[in-house]
Design a protein around this motif. Structure first.
Motif, PDB file in Angstrom:
ATOM      1  N   MET B 164       0.828  -1.203   0.000  1.00  0.00           N
ATOM      2  CA  MET B 164       0.000   0.000   0.000  1.00  0.00           C
ATOM      3  C   MET B 164       0.875   1.271   0.000  1.00  0.00           C
ATOM      4  N   GLU B 166       3.845   1.466  -1.302  1.00  0.00           N
ATOM      5  CA  GLU B 166       4.395   1.576  -2.659  1.00  0.00           C
ATOM      6  C   GLU B 166       3.334   2.115  -3.630  1.00  0.00           C
ATOM      7  N   ALA B 167       2.079   1.687  -3.421  1.00  0.00           N
ATOM      8  CA  ALA B 167       0.989   2.185  -4.283  1.00  0.00           C
ATOM      9  C   ALA B 167       0.869   3.701  -4.144  1.00  0.00           C
ATOM     10  N   ALA B 168       0.944   4.187  -2.902  1.00  0.00           N
ATOM     11  CA  ALA B 168       0.832   5.634  -2.680  1.00  0.00           C
ATOM     12  C   ALA B 168       2.007   6.372  -3.320  1.00  0.00           C
ATOM     13  N   ILE B 169       3.207   5.808  -3.178  1.00  0.00           N
ATOM     14  CA  ILE B 169       4.397   6.426  -3.789  1.00  0.00           C
ATOM     15  C   ILE B 169       4.232   6.461  -5.309  1.00  0.00           C
ATOM     16  N   ALA B 170       3.717   5.347  -5.869  1.00  0.00           N
ATOM     17  CA  ALA B 170       3.544   5.274  -7.331  1.00  0.00           C
ATOM     18  C   ALA B 170       2.527   6.301  -7.825  1.00  0.00           C
ATOM     19  N   LEU B 171       1.623   6.723  -6.942  1.00  0.00           N
ATOM     20  CA  LEU B 171       0.637   7.737  -7.341  1.00  0.00           C
ATOM     21  C   LEU B 171       1.179   9.158  -7.159  1.00  0.00           C
ATOM     22  N   GLY B 172       2.402   9.248  -6.644  1.00  0.00           N
ATOM     23  CA  GLY B 172       3.036  10.568  -6.528  1.00  0.00           C
ATOM     24  C   GLY B 172       3.109  11.098  -5.100  1.00  0.00           C
ATOM     25  N   ALA B 173       2.803  10.229  -4.115  1.00  0.00           N
ATOM     26  CA  ALA B 173       2.868  10.705  -2.721  1.00  0.00           C
ATOM     27  C   ALA B 173       4.323  10.811  -2.281  1.00  0.00           C
ATOM     28  N   THR B 174       4.591  11.750  -1.378  1.00  0.00           N
ATOM     29  CA  THR B 174       5.916  11.818  -0.766  1.00  0.00           C
ATOM     30  C   THR B 174       5.984  10.698   0.272  1.00  0.00           C
ATOM     31  N   PRO B 175       7.199  10.315   0.706  1.00  0.00           N
ATOM     32  CA  PRO B 175       7.292   9.267   1.731  1.00  0.00           C
ATOM     33  C   PRO B 175       6.475   9.605   2.983  1.00  0.00           C
ATOM     34  N   LYS B 177       3.815  11.416   3.260  1.00  0.00           N
ATOM     35  CA  LYS B 177       2.381  11.272   2.974  1.00  0.00           C
ATOM     36  C   LYS B 177       2.013   9.783   2.885  1.00  0.00           C
ATOM     37  N   ALA B 178       2.877   9.007   2.214  1.00  0.00           N
ATOM     38  CA  ALA B 178       2.593   7.581   2.052  1.00  0.00           C
ATOM     39  C   ALA B 178       2.621   6.850   3.395  1.00  0.00           C
ATOM     40  N   GLY B 258      12.679   9.320  -2.880  1.00  0.00           N
ATOM     41  CA  GLY B 258      11.369   9.089  -2.267  1.00  0.00           C
ATOM     42  C   GLY B 258      10.760   7.735  -2.578  1.00  0.00           C
ATOM     43  N   ALA B 259      11.572   6.768  -2.989  1.00  0.00           N
ATOM     44  CA  ALA B 259      11.053   5.410  -3.218  1.00  0.00           C
ATOM     45  C   ALA B 259      11.549   4.501  -2.107  1.00  0.00           C
TER      46      ALA B 259
END
Lengths: 248, 267
Positions: B164, B166-175, B177-178, B258-259
């Motif tokens: 989840m 990683e999904a948030a990061i893939a949508l453009g969230a910062t760490p 936020k994710a 940020g990944a």
């Protein structure tokens, strides 16, 4: 020739815990077509998608997107544009609406009800799904929301990691039709797949990986004509001796 | 100070304490008797533990007599700093998370210095060793304990919710936020027990600090006020330590782009 290239990868090497996953990969990927990434388990297909989506920083080498090096992009903005869709649909434990609006809220993209319905319609789901809790969805529905959630960010590129591997025939057909529909909307799509028939149906070209190296980057027809049946079976084989892993 | 120590040793208090220790040996005798009767074979451990504990605690008492007489703020902060380093170092033995010493040192230090400076500057506690050191000790040990709870929770949730995140990061969230919901849950898990204990103060429990002060002859009202102050100090410092620890963990598990790092590991 480079003008038409969307992604240019030069000597990309990915090493995780001293294991080489991608070994000096160099490719040009063009716009507006569908690239099928194939190869046995453990050949580096998912890793390639993660590198393209900036979810994994290569050990060495250079990648450019639209002529600009990846390191010069804001990583978050880049990931909004080049959207990676995971193999398993990890939805946020809320409603479908919350999931669809997660990305747009990050980026200040406004959606009205009609636009949300259109997004659901794109993945063949009825508007009544909008306020459903994701826990009540079937696997096929979850995967479709997973893709719709990425599309809500209005990306230019969609990176799909085995989008139909756990789905029934009906859901698979819906997703394949969606992929073909998105291609017409000028989206570049790169799909990792283990399904030969699916590759034939949706891909314009194939990128064949084996042991972290690129064997071929040719049209699907050329690939099918240049390989023996046994070789083709090997590239689409799901299990390998190492069982595959998430760094595939 | 030394005069004070001599007076203390000569005082009737010490004679009284000795008398109490000797009388309490009856309890030790009961323990030995029970052990022999029940064949638990604990007699040696009881005697060893009693003698060792007595020597250690009396030595500590002498050290505290000296420390409590200190009124130099600089010296008090030096002692607090040593306590912070020891607290952070002790986490390395029990927790095998990456860079646990550095993370805990940062969390405990920022939290403890901030809270202790606020209570000293505002005059909430007097600049005397007998107040600063024990209250500082409580702040330090609780900052450590609470931030370790938060750290454990963050790592365990991250293991379960990696997809989840990683999904948030893939949508453009910062760490940050994710990791929002994971960090929020971890901070709540670490602070809620102390907050609940504060809410039942006086009804279900009379905590250690207040009991100790009352036994030591302090007016129970004053002791009660110190007790609520210490709860506020513990929770606020725990909160600060949790935040520092959670930011530090983000630095460890995410790369500069940020990944999520593929090779971060909890051994």
């Amino acid at each position: 020739m480079e003008e038409k290239s969307l992604f240019i990868l030069k000597n990309i090497k990915v090493k995780i815990k001293n294991r080489i996953i991608l070994d000096n990969i160099s490719i040009n990927l063009k716009k507006n077509n569908i690239t099928g990434v194939i190869g046995p388990s453990g050949s580096g297909k998912s890793t390639l998608l993660k590198v393209l989506s900036f979810l994994l920083t290569p050990y060495s080498g250079e990648i450019t997107y639209k002529g600009i090096a990846l390191k010069d992009y804001n990583p978050q903005k880049y990931r909004k544009t080049v959207s990676y869709v995971q193999q398993r649909p990890y939805l946020f434990p809320k409603t479908v609406r919350d999931n669809l609006l997660y990305g747009p809220k990050l980026w200040g993209i406004k959606y009205n009800e009609e636009e949300l319905y259109a997004l659901l319609d794109l993945v063949n789901l009825d508007p009544v799904f909008l306020d459903r809790e994701v826990i009540n969805l079937s696997e096929g529905e979850k995967q479709r929301i997973n893709i719709a959630r990425s599309l809500a960010n209005k990306p230019e590129v969609l990176l799909l990691d085995e989008p139909t591997s756990a789905l029934d025939l009906l859901s698979t057909e819906i997703i394949e039709n969606l992929i073909l529909k998105l291609k017409k909307q000028d989206l570049k799509i790169i799909v990792v797949t283990h399904n030969l028939e699916q590759t034939k149906r949706i891909s314009d070209e194939v990128l064949v990986l084996n042991a972290g190296r690129i064997l071929d980057h040719i049209s699907i027809d050329e690939f099918l004509h240049s390989r023996s049946d046994e070789e083709i079976r090997l590239y689409f084989k799901k299990q390998s001796s190492n069982g595959g892993n998430q760094n595939d | 100070m030394i005069d004070w120590l001599n007076n203390f040793i000569d005082s009737a208090l010490l004679i009284d304490a000795g008398r109490r220790i000797i009388l309490s040996l009856i309890l030790l005798a009961i323990m030995l008797g029970l052990s022999r009767w029940q064949h638990t074979d604990l007699e040696g451990s009881f005697i060893y533990g009693f003698i060792r504990g007595l020597v250690q605690i009396v030595l500590l008492g002498f050290i505290l007599v000296i420390i409590f007489s200190l009124q130099s703020l600089l010296l008090l902060y030096i002692i607090l700093s040593l306590m912070i380093v020891f607290a952070a170092a002790s986490t390395r033995r029990t927790h095998k998370y990456p860079k646990v010493f550095e993370i805990e040192l940062a969390g405990i230090a920022v939290a403890s210095y901030t809270i202790m400076t606020i209570v000293i500057v505002l005059g909430i506690i007097p600049v005397k060793g007998e107040y600063v050191i024990p209250l500082g000790g409580m702040v330090i040990s609780n900052s450590m304990a609470l931030s370790l709870i938060a750290m454990e929770r963050i790592y365990s949730d991250l293991e379960h919710k990696k997809g989840m995140v990683e999904a948030a990061i893939a949508l453009g969230a910062t760490p940050r936020k994710a990791m929002n919901s994971i960090i929020r849950d971890a901070i709540r898990a670490s602070l809620l027990p102390s907050t609940n204990r504060m809410a039942i103060l006086g009804i279900v429990s009379i905590p250690g600090l207040m009991s100790g002060m009352i036994i030591g002859g302090m007016n129970p009202i004053i002791a009660a006020i110190y007790q609520i102050i210490i709860f506020l100090m513990i929770i606020s410092s725990g909160f600060i330590a949790d935040i520092i620890v959670s930011y530090y963990i983000i630095k460890i598990v995410f790369d500069p782009n940020g990944a999520l790092k593929p090779d971060y590991s909890i051994e």
